[in-house]
Every structure is written in C-alpha cells, then in structure tokens.
Design an enzyme around this catalytic site. Sequence first.
Site, short mmCIF file in Angstrom:
data_model
loop_
_atom_site.label_atom_id
_atom_site.label_comp_id
_atom_site.label_asym_id
_atom_site.label_seq_id
_atom_site.Cartn_x
_atom_site.Cartn_y
_atom_site.Cartn_z
N ARG A 1 30.20 -57.77 -42.86
CA ARG A 1 29.56 -57.04 -44.26
C ARG A 1 27.79 -56.96 -42.90
O ARG A 1 27.77 -56.04 -42.10
CB ARG A 1 29.75 -57.36 -44.94
CG ARG A 1 30.72 -57.50 -45.81
CD ARG A 1 31.08 -55.60 -45.81
NE ARG A 1 32.77 -55.86 -46.86
CZ ARG A 1 32.77 -55.44 -47.75
NH1 ARG A 1 31.48 -55.76 -48.83
NH2 ARG A 1 34.11 -55.64 -48.56
N HIS B 1 32.99 -61.91 -46.57
CA HIS B 1 31.55 -62.69 -47.33
C HIS B 1 31.45 -64.28 -47.06
O HIS B 1 32.28 -64.38 -46.92
CB HIS B 1 31.16 -62.38 -48.90
CG HIS B 1 30.98 -61.04 -48.55
ND1 HIS B 1 31.06 -60.23 -50.08
CD2 HIS B 1 29.96 -60.29 -48.33
CE1 HIS B 1 30.99 -58.95 -49.68
NE2 HIS B 1 30.05 -58.65 -48.94
N ARG C 1 29.45 -48.01 -52.08
CA ARG C 1 28.59 -49.23 -53.08
C ARG C 1 26.95 -48.33 -52.25
O ARG C 1 26.27 -49.39 -52.98
CB ARG C 1 28.77 -50.45 -52.46
CG ARG C 1 30.35 -51.40 -52.88
CD ARG C 1 30.43 -52.47 -52.60
NE ARG C 1 29.71 -52.80 -53.74
CZ ARG C 1 29.48 -54.35 -53.57
NH1 ARG C 1 30.27 -55.12 -52.45
NH2 ARG C 1 28.54 -54.99 -55.07
N ASP D 1 32.16 -51.54 -58.34
CA ASP D 1 31.78 -52.94 -58.15
C ASP D 1 30.15 -53.18 -58.21
O ASP D 1 29.75 -54.99 -57.53
CB ASP D 1 31.58 -52.95 -56.36
CG ASP D 1 33.00 -52.89 -55.63
OD1 ASP D 1 33.82 -53.64 -56.31
OD2 ASP D 1 33.10 -52.87 -54.75
N CYS E 1 29.90 -64.10 -56.78
CA CYS E 1 29.48 -63.07 -56.27
C CYS E 1 29.09 -62.12 -57.84
O CYS E 1 28.36 -61.46 -57.32
CB CYS E 1 30.85 -61.82 -56.06
SG CYS E 1 31.55 -62.36 -54.29
N1 ARG Z 1 34.36 -55.87 -53.78
C1 ARG Z 1 33.34 -55.58 -53.54
C2 ARG Z 1 33.02 -55.47 -51.39
O1 ARG Z 1 34.22 -55.64 -51.40
C3 ARG Z 1 33.43 -57.15 -53.70
C4 ARG Z 1 31.91 -57.99 -53.17
C5 ARG Z 1 32.00 -58.89 -53.49
N2 ARG Z 1 30.82 -60.68 -53.20
C6 ARG Z 1 30.28 -61.25 -52.94
N3 ARG Z 1 29.48 -61.45 -52.33
N4 ARG Z 1 31.51 -61.98 -52.10
O2 ARG Z 1 32.75 -55.77 -51.17
#
Ligand code: ARG
Length: 273
Positions: free
Chosen positions: A138, A167, A93, A68, A261
């Site tokens: 998040r 997000h 991550r 990612d 993203c």
């Molecule tokens: N697979 C990543 C996650 O779930 C995607 C992140 C996407 N980034 C964003 N800025 N929306 O963390």
Amino acid sequence: MTMDATSQRLLMCRPTYFAVDYAINPWMDPSAPVDAALAVRQWEQLRQTYLDLGHTVEEITPVPGLPDMVFAANGGTVIDGKAMAVQFRDPQRADEAPAYRAWFEAAGFEMYDPKHVNEGEGDVLLAGDHLLAGTGFRTAHAAHAQLQEVFGYPVITMQLVDPRFYHLDTALTVLDERTVAYLPEAFSPGSQAVLRRLFPDAVHATMADAEVLGLNAVSDGRHVVLPAQATDLAAKLRDRGYETIGVDLSELRKAGGGPKCCTLRLRQGKASK
Ligand code: ARG
C-alpha cells in the site's frame, strides 16, 4: 514488573455502512455473507473496551458508500499535534481521505497533505523514537521520506512480503516504547534483520496468530487489546507482564481488519506520546 498504561485519545468510525463489496486484499470475498448488524455490535464492544480502560474515544461520522471507512487507522497519521492526511492506493477508498482530513482540520490539528500513496497508521507506527513505515503493498516507499520530514522522527522502512499482511499493522504491534511483537516471515530478510537489531527483546508471533489478525492489536503500554482468537500470542504477552483483552471482530476480519485497523491514535503533543 510494573507497567504504566498511557491513557489514549482515539478516533473510531462506526461501521454503519460496512460491507465487503470489493476485494482489495486477500481477506475480502464479496460473495461471502457478512452480518452487518453483528459487525456493529462487535465494534461497539471494542469501543466499550477502550472506554473501560480509561481511553477517550472520538467518532467520525461514517459516509454512505464507503464500506471500509470503519478502518480509522487508515485515515491519517497524527503525532505531536500534526496530522498527515492520506492517499489510498485503491479508488474504492479514495473518498475516505477528504472525510478524515476534514475531521482533523476541524479538530485543530496542523495539516499536511500526502504527496504519495500513504495509508496512514495502517502502515506508519511510532515505536519509541522511531517511525516504522511499511511498504510493498500500500504505502509507497517515497511516502516514507515525507513522513520523516513532517514528523521529525527517523523513519525505518519495513518491506512487507506477504499479501495477507498488506499493512504494517497486520504484521507488527507496538507494545510500548521499547518493544514490539511481529511475524518475522511477513518481512523481507533485510527488514527482519533491522527488527532484530532495533528490538532484540521483541515477541515473535506465529503464523497461526497472524492468520487471525492477532498482530492487529492496540497496546497502551500495559493492556493489549487483540483478537480473541490469537491465543498463543496472548499467552506470550501475559508471560511478559501485559494484561491481554481479547475481542471478537469476526465480521470486520472479512474485510481484512482487526482492532487496530478500527482505531487511530490521536497524539496531541509530546506529553501524550
Ligand atoms: N478492507 C480494508 C483495505 O483493504 C482493510 C483495511 C484494514 N486496515 C488496516 N489498518 N490494516 O484497505
């Protein structure tokens, strides 16, 4: 109406090691096939789109085992020459954070370390003189106070309520200093009221646009780069005088990501705000 485009300094990460190996949002299905070579080509087109618009694109070296890491927006928040590093919610991550931190430090930014879960520009968007900060999935609410203290912009908390729009940058796009586009139902009733108060002229996106990650867009104040599939949103933006540029990031969308993203804005100082 004439709209001025700002030339931007952007950070991107080539999706060399992109894959969908785990599921940390509802878009990710590790059993579904991903065309990694196509993901790279689509990403290269996004990069070329920025170059054609006159933006500067810097690249961070991708790290094996961090699929990612292509989502550079999550690498930090960079405003007025200050860089706040990130702390990911998910252990998958976690190792991206020091890689991005090292890049900011080498690039000469004034560094700040996060005290709480903070997923960078994925959840923190500068809109005029306000920092809009998402929470609910998040970035921790407690991180918002630290953001305000570090950057000195009033932080407005945005409560996200739909797990597909986990997000802030999947539910809201900053179009210019005065305007945003967003999906109202991705926000709590109170946050919707705040958005109406702050941005009475905002563009309201439809669920169909949001479901193709249409709001995961990058605007320079005049040109808006957005997923090609978000056709209703593109039409609304053109009605408002923006030039829209559709890009296809179908492979990266399988990880829940779109153009924004993949793109971190590096704001040097007041002049490049
Ligand atoms: N697979 C990543 C996650 O779930 C995607 C992140 C996407 N980034 C964003 N800025 N929306 O963390």
